[in-house]
Design a protein around this motif. Structure first.
Motif, PDB file in Angstrom:
ATOM      1  N   ASP A  37       0.832  -1.209   0.000  1.00 37.08           N
ATOM      2  CA  ASP A  37       0.000   0.000   0.000  1.00 37.08           C
ATOM      3  C   ASP A  37       0.862   1.254   0.000  1.00 37.08           C
ATOM      4  O   ASP A  37       0.510   2.258  -0.640  1.00 37.08           O
ATOM      5  N   PHE A  38       1.990   1.191   0.700  1.00 37.79           N
ATOM      6  CA  PHE A  38       2.886   2.349   0.734  1.00 37.79           C
ATOM      7  C   PHE A  38       3.472   2.625  -0.645  1.00 37.79           C
ATOM      8  O   PHE A  38       3.502   3.773  -1.104  1.00 37.79           O
ATOM      9  N   VAL A  39       3.944   1.566  -1.309  1.00 38.57           N
ATOM     10  CA  VAL A  39       4.531   1.737  -2.647  1.00 38.57           C
ATOM     11  C   VAL A  39       3.485   2.249  -3.623  1.00 38.57           C
ATOM     12  O   VAL A  39       3.738   3.161  -4.423  1.00 38.57           O
ATOM     13  N   PHE A 197      -1.236  17.142   3.473  1.00 39.25           N
ATOM     14  CA  PHE A 197      -1.645  17.675   4.771  1.00 39.25           C
ATOM     15  C   PHE A 197      -3.011  17.138   5.169  1.00 39.25           C
ATOM     16  O   PHE A 197      -3.269  16.889   6.357  1.00 39.25           O
ATOM     17  N   PHE A 198      -3.898  16.964   4.191  1.00 43.61           N
ATOM     18  CA  PHE A 198      -5.243  16.459   4.470  1.00 43.61           C
ATOM     19  C   PHE A 198      -5.324  14.936   4.373  1.00 43.61           C
ATOM     20  O   PHE A 198      -6.398  14.362   4.547  1.00 43.61           O
ATOM     21  N   ASP A 199      -4.193  14.296   4.117  1.00 40.37           N
ATOM     22  CA  ASP A 199      -4.161  12.839   4.026  1.00 40.37           C
ATOM     23  C   ASP A 199      -3.479  12.275   5.266  1.00 40.37           C
ATOM     24  O   ASP A 199      -2.717  12.962   5.954  1.00 40.37           O
ATOM     25  N   ASP A 200      -3.742  11.013   5.562  1.00 45.42           N
ATOM     26  CA  ASP A 200      -3.108  10.364   6.709  1.00 45.42           C
ATOM     27  C   ASP A 200      -1.628  10.131   6.419  1.00 45.42           C
ATOM     28  O   ASP A 200      -1.229   9.833   5.284  1.00 45.42           O
ATOM     29  N   ALA A 201      -0.814  10.228   7.467  1.00 47.73           N
ATOM     30  CA  ALA A 201       0.621  10.005   7.321  1.00 47.73           C
ATOM     31  C   ALA A 201       0.897   8.535   7.039  1.00 47.73           C
ATOM     32  O   ALA A 201       0.190   7.645   7.510  1.00 47.73           O
ATOM     33  N   ASP A 202       1.950   8.274   6.278  1.00 44.75           N
ATOM     34  CA  ASP A 202       2.297   6.899   5.927  1.00 44.75           C
ATOM     35  C   ASP A 202       3.031   6.180   7.056  1.00 44.75           C
ATOM     36  O   ASP A 202       3.003   4.947   7.128  1.00 44.75           O
ATOM     37  N   ALA A 204       4.311   6.077  11.372  1.00 42.34           N
ATOM     38  CA  ALA A 204       3.957   6.476  12.733  1.00 42.34           C
ATOM     39  C   ALA A 204       5.103   7.265  13.333  1.00 42.34           C
ATOM     40  O   ALA A 204       5.852   6.789  14.191  1.00 42.34           O
ATOM     41  N   ALA A 205       5.277   8.500  12.877  1.00 43.05           N
ATOM     42  CA  ALA A 205       6.350   9.380  13.335  1.00 43.05           C
ATOM     43  C   ALA A 205       5.771  10.506  14.178  1.00 43.05           C
ATOM     44  O   ALA A 205       4.579  10.825  14.069  1.00 43.05           O
ATOM     45  N   PRO A 206       6.586  11.122  15.034  1.00 45.47           N
ATOM     46  CA  PRO A 206       6.102  12.265  15.830  1.00 45.47           C
ATOM     47  C   PRO A 206       5.614  13.399  14.934  1.00 45.47           C
ATOM     48  O   PRO A 206       6.049  13.542  13.782  1.00 45.47           O
ATOM     49  N   ALA A 207       4.727  14.210  15.478  1.00 48.59           N
ATOM     50  CA  ALA A 207       4.139  15.305  14.705  1.00 48.59           C
ATOM     51  C   ALA A 207       5.204  16.285  14.224  1.00 48.59           C
ATOM     52  O   ALA A 207       5.124  16.809  13.109  1.00 48.59           O
ATOM     53  N   ALA A 208       6.213  16.529  15.070  1.00 51.84           N
ATOM     54  CA  ALA A 208       7.266  17.471  14.685  1.00 51.84           C
ATOM     55  C   ALA A 208       8.042  16.961  13.471  1.00 51.84           C
ATOM     56  O   ALA A 208       8.392  17.731  12.561  1.00 51.84           O
ATOM     57  N   VAL A 209       8.308  15.652  13.440  1.00 57.95           N
ATOM     58  CA  VAL A 209       9.047  15.075  12.316  1.00 57.95           C
ATOM     59  C   VAL A 209       8.207  15.133  11.039  1.00 57.95           C
ATOM     60  O   VAL A 209       8.702  15.481   9.967  1.00 57.95           O
ATOM     61  N   LEU A 210       6.934  14.797  11.152  1.00 52.24           N
ATOM     62  CA  LEU A 210       6.053  14.830   9.987  1.00 52.24           C
ATOM     63  C   LEU A 210       5.905  16.245   9.442  1.00 52.24           C
ATOM     64  O   LEU A 210       5.885  16.457   8.226  1.00 52.24           O
ATOM     65  N   THR A 211       5.797  17.221  10.348  1.00 54.07           N
ATOM     66  CA  THR A 211       5.674  18.614   9.910  1.00 54.07           C
ATOM     67  C   THR A 211       6.933  19.080   9.196  1.00 54.07           C
ATOM     68  O   THR A 211       6.873  19.737   8.149  1.00 54.07           O
ATOM     69  N   ALA A 212       8.095  18.727   9.780  1.00 53.62           N
ATOM     70  CA  ALA A 212       9.362  19.100   9.144  1.00 53.62           C
ATOM     71  C   ALA A 212       9.513  18.435   7.784  1.00 53.62           C
ATOM     72  O   ALA A 212       9.973  19.055   6.822  1.00 53.62           O
TER      73      ALA A 212
END
Length: 246
Positions: A37-39, A197-202, A204-212
C-alpha cells in the motif's frame, strides 16, 4: 538557450535529497499500512505530481507564450516540441508496459490466432503436423512469456525513470525558456504538500518530524527556485521582463 550545469546539478541533488529523506523516514519509523500500500501510494503521488506539472505547465507555458511580444511568442511556441517529446516518452513506456501485461494476462488472444494456423504449413502430415505444431506452440508460449515478463519489467523501470526525470526537469519546460522550471517547481511541491496535509501520514512518526518532512520539501524547492531566478539574472541577464520582450 542557456544551460547552466550548476543549476542542473542542484536539481539532481534536490531530487536525490528528497528520495533520501523519504527512505530515511520509512526505515526510521514503522509504516501504518503494508509495504504494498505504501509503494502504491507513492506511485499515486508520483502520477499526481505529473498531472499537476502537466496542468500547470500547459497553463504556465500558454500564458508565457501569449504574454510574450512578437516574435518571441512564435519562438517559444516552436520549442514546445521538447516538452511534448518528454511526455511522449512517458506515454510510450506506459503503453509498452500495458501491452506486455496484456500479453501475459491473455487479454490479447495470441494462442487462439496461432491455434487456428498450421505452423508446419502441412509439411509433416495431419498427425505429425499437429504434434509438432503443439510443441512449437508451447515453445512460443514459454519464450514469449519470458520475453513479455522481461519487457514488462524494462517498460516499468523505463516509465518510472522517465516520470522522475520528467518531474525533476518539469518536463523540459526549460527548453521553452530557462525561467519556466523555477516558476512551475514551487507550484508542484506546494500542491502536493497541501494534499498530503489532508491525508493520513504513511508512517507512525512524531508530529514534529512529519511537519518538518512535509514543509521541508516545498521550502527547499522554493528557495532553490528563487536562487535559480537570481542566478539566471545575475550571470546571464535573463529576467521575466526580458523573456516577455517588455
Amino acid at each position: 538557450m542557456v544551460e547552466d550545469p550548476v543549476i542542473g546539478l542542484m536539481r539532481i541533488l534536490r531530487t536525490a535529497l528528497g528520495l533520501g529523506a523519504t527512505l530515511w523516514l520509512v526505515f526510521a519509523y514503522p509504516l501504518k499500512t503494508g509495504r504494498e500500500d505504501f509503494v502504491l501510494g507513492k506511485l499515486e503521488d508520483l502520477l499526481l505530481g505529473c498531472a499537476i506539472v502537466l496542468v500547470a505547465g500547459v497553463v504556465g507555458v500558454a500564458a508565457f507564450i501569449l504574454g510574450a511580444r512578437a516574435p518571441l511568442g512564435r519562438l517559444y511556441a516552436s520549442r514546445l516540441i521538447w516538452p511534448l517529446r518528454a511526455l511522449g516518452v512517458i506515454f510510450l513506456g506506459a503503453g509498452m508496459a500495458w501491452l506486455m501485461l496484456a500479453f501475459l494476462r491473455g487479454d490479447i488472444p495470441v494462442g487462439q490466432w496461432l491455434g487456428g494456423h498450421d505452423i508446419t504449413f502441412g509439411l509433416f502430415g495431419k498427425i505429425g503436423g499437429t504434434i509438432i505444431s503443439g510443441l512449437v506452440f508451447t515453445v512460443i508460449l514459454i519464450v514469449g512469456g519470458v520475453a513479455c515478463a522481461v519487457g514488462l519489467v524494462a517498460a516499468l523501470c523505463f516509465t518510472l525513470f522517465a516520470l522522475v526525470t520528467g518531474l525533476n526537469s518539469c518536463f523540459r519546460t526549460a527548453d521553452v525558456h530557462e525561467l519556466l522550471p523555477a516558476f512551475i517547481s514551487p507550484l508542484l511541491v506546494w500542491s502536493l504538500a497541501v494534499l498530503q496535509f489532508f491525508d493520513d501520514a504513511d508512517v507512525a512518526a512524531p508530529a514534529a518530524v512529519l511537519t518538518a518532512f512535509l514543509l521541508g520539501g516545498p521550502v527547499s524547492v522554493t528557495a532553490l527556485s528563487v536562487w535559480e531566478v537570481r542566478r539566471l539574472r545575475s550571470r546571464y541577464g535573463i529576467t521575466l521582463r526580458s523573456a516577455l520582450g517588455r
